[in-house]
Design a protein around this motif. Structure first.
Motif, PDB file in Angstrom:
ATOM      1  N   LEU A 189     -60.356 -43.511   9.859  1.00  0.00           N
ATOM      2  CA  LEU A 189     -60.231 -44.033   8.499  1.00  0.00           C
ATOM      3  C   LEU A 189     -59.656 -42.994   7.535  1.00  0.00           C
ATOM      4  O   LEU A 189     -58.878 -43.325   6.651  1.00  0.00           O
ATOM      5  CB  LEU A 189     -61.574 -44.540   7.982  1.00  0.00           C
ATOM      6  N   VAL A 190     -59.996 -41.742   7.724  1.00  0.00           N
ATOM      7  CA  VAL A 190     -59.487 -40.701   6.840  1.00  0.00           C
ATOM      8  C   VAL A 190     -57.956 -40.660   6.845  1.00  0.00           C
ATOM      9  O   VAL A 190     -57.325 -40.449   5.811  1.00  0.00           O
ATOM     10  CB  VAL A 190     -60.094 -39.325   7.204  1.00  0.00           C
ATOM     11  N   TYR A 191     -57.335 -40.916   7.984  1.00  0.00           N
ATOM     12  CA  TYR A 191     -55.868 -40.933   8.067  1.00  0.00           C
ATOM     13  C   TYR A 191     -55.291 -42.113   7.284  1.00  0.00           C
ATOM     14  O   TYR A 191     -54.287 -41.975   6.595  1.00  0.00           O
ATOM     15  CB  TYR A 191     -55.405 -40.998   9.527  1.00  0.00           C
ATOM     16  N   ALA A 192     -55.935 -43.263   7.409  1.00  0.00           N
ATOM     17  CA  ALA A 192     -55.470 -44.444   6.673  1.00  0.00           C
ATOM     18  C   ALA A 192     -55.613 -44.241   5.173  1.00  0.00           C
ATOM     19  O   ALA A 192     -54.784 -44.716   4.400  1.00  0.00           O
ATOM     20  CB  ALA A 192     -56.258 -45.676   7.123  1.00  0.00           C
ATOM     21  N   LEU A 193     -56.642 -43.539   4.744  1.00  0.00           N
ATOM     22  CA  LEU A 193     -56.835 -43.290   3.315  1.00  0.00           C
ATOM     23  C   LEU A 193     -55.876 -42.225   2.780  1.00  0.00           C
ATOM     24  O   LEU A 193     -55.399 -42.326   1.651  1.00  0.00           O
ATOM     25  CB  LEU A 193     -58.281 -42.879   3.042  1.00  0.00           C
ATOM     26  N   LEU A 194     -55.589 -41.215   3.576  1.00  0.00           N
ATOM     27  CA  LEU A 194     -54.652 -40.166   3.148  1.00  0.00           C
ATOM     28  C   LEU A 194     -53.209 -40.645   3.125  1.00  0.00           C
ATOM     29  O   LEU A 194     -52.409 -40.170   2.325  1.00  0.00           O
ATOM     30  CB  LEU A 194     -54.749 -38.947   4.074  1.00  0.00           C
ATOM     31  N   PHE A 195     -52.877 -41.567   4.004  1.00  0.00           N
ATOM     32  CA  PHE A 195     -51.507 -42.071   4.113  1.00  0.00           C
ATOM     33  C   PHE A 195     -51.515 -43.600   4.031  1.00  0.00           C
ATOM     34  O   PHE A 195     -51.284 -44.281   5.027  1.00  0.00           O
ATOM     35  CB  PHE A 195     -50.864 -41.595   5.419  1.00  0.00           C
ATOM     36  N   PRO A 196     -51.763 -44.141   2.838  1.00  0.00           N
ATOM     37  CA  PRO A 196     -51.867 -45.607   2.715  1.00  0.00           C
ATOM     38  C   PRO A 196     -50.560 -46.343   2.973  1.00  0.00           C
ATOM     39  O   PRO A 196     -50.574 -47.549   3.188  1.00  0.00           O
ATOM     40  CB  PRO A 196     -52.340 -45.804   1.270  1.00  0.00           C
ATOM     41  N   ASP A 197     -49.426 -45.643   2.968  1.00  0.00           N
ATOM     42  CA  ASP A 197     -48.143 -46.296   3.210  1.00  0.00           C
ATOM     43  C   ASP A 197     -47.859 -46.485   4.698  1.00  0.00           C
ATOM     44  O   ASP A 197     -46.857 -47.092   5.054  1.00  0.00           O
ATOM     45  CB  ASP A 197     -47.006 -45.497   2.571  1.00  0.00           C
ATOM     46  N   CYS A 198     -48.728 -45.965   5.552  1.00  0.00           N
ATOM     47  CA  CYS A 198     -48.555 -46.154   6.993  1.00  0.00           C
ATOM     48  C   CYS A 198     -48.979 -47.555   7.386  1.00  0.00           C
ATOM     49  O   CYS A 198     -49.951 -48.099   6.866  1.00  0.00           O
ATOM     50  CB  CYS A 198     -49.393 -45.145   7.767  1.00  0.00           C
ATOM     51  N   GLU A 199     -48.263 -48.094   8.335  1.00  0.00           N
ATOM     52  CA  GLU A 199     -48.579 -49.428   8.848  1.00  0.00           C
ATOM     53  C   GLU A 199     -49.817 -49.395   9.732  1.00  0.00           C
ATOM     54  O   GLU A 199     -50.543 -50.370   9.825  1.00  0.00           O
ATOM     55  CB  GLU A 199     -47.381 -49.965   9.638  1.00  0.00           C
ATOM     56  N   GLY A 200     -50.073 -48.262  10.374  1.00  0.00           N
ATOM     57  CA  GLY A 200     -51.237 -48.142  11.243  1.00  0.00           C
ATOM     58  C   GLY A 200     -51.287 -46.779  11.899  1.00  0.00           C
ATOM     59  O   GLY A 200     -50.421 -45.930  11.687  1.00  0.00           O
ATOM     60  N   ILE A 201     -52.322 -46.599  12.699  1.00  0.00           N
ATOM     61  CA  ILE A 201     -52.504 -45.361  13.443  1.00  0.00           C
ATOM     62  C   ILE A 201     -52.400 -45.711  14.925  1.00  0.00           C
ATOM     63  O   ILE A 201     -53.083 -46.619  15.406  1.00  0.00           O
ATOM     64  CB  ILE A 201     -53.863 -44.702  13.133  1.00  0.00           C
ATOM     65  N   ILE A 202     -51.545 -45.010  15.610  1.00  0.00           N
ATOM     66  CA  ILE A 202     -51.325 -45.265  17.035  1.00  0.00           C
ATOM     67  C   ILE A 202     -52.152 -44.268  17.839  1.00  0.00           C
ATOM     68  O   ILE A 202     -52.112 -43.067  17.571  1.00  0.00           O
ATOM     69  CB  ILE A 202     -49.837 -45.119  17.394  1.00  0.00           C
TER      70      ILE A 202
END
Length: 155
Positions: A121-134
């Motif tokens: 979740l920390v990655y999604a919050l730091l980079f909200p413009d990303c479509e997802g985490i692979i």
């Protein structure tokens, strides 16, 4: 007369500093979404390996690799303690950005909602413009995409 010249120089210097600060603020406030990701994409090179080949087989264009995001942690009034957050690659597919984490045997991914939340979740919050985490696992030749969605709560 020398005092008038000193005051004039100080006024000009202050005006230039204020103008420069205003320009930086204005540029920051009007920065387009995703510009942080574009900067990261241009930041690092990619060395071919099994993970890069796996991502390319699944249609991803690997833009850059091995990123470290420096963070500071402060507890109460204590000193700031440095730490880092790592992700392995930045990739794109169909004009959308994805952060890539490699599956590691010493830290296997817990594929439950709470396990994914705690780890990613920390990655999604730091980079909200990303479509997802692979999550890429070169050993099993598997690529999985994790996306977070904020849901309405009932209380």
């Amino acid at each position: 007369m020398a005092k008038f010249g000193d005051v004039l120089i100080m006024i000009v210097a202050v005006c230039l500093m204020l103008w420069w600060i205003w320009r930086r603020f204005d540029r920051w406030i009007h920065e387009p979404p995703g510009s942080r990701l574009r900067k990261l994409a241009n930041a690092g090179g990619v060395e071919p390996d099994a993970a890069v080949d796996l991502l390319r087989q699944h249609g991803f264009d690997v833009l850059s690799g091995k990123h470290r995001v420096p963070l500071g942690v402060k507890v109460d009034d204590g000193p700031v303690q440095p730490t880092r957050l790592y992700f392995d690659y930045l990739a794109s597919k169909e004009h959308k950005y994805y952060l890539v984490k490699l599956e590691r045997s010493r830290q296997p991914t817990e594929w439950t909602a709470s396990g994914l939340r705690e780890r990613l979740l920390v990655y999604a919050l730091l980079f909200p413009d990303c479509e997802g985490i692979i999550i890429a696992d070169p050993g099993d030749q598997q690529v999985r995409t994790v996306r977070f969605k904020v849901e309405d709560g009932d209380g």
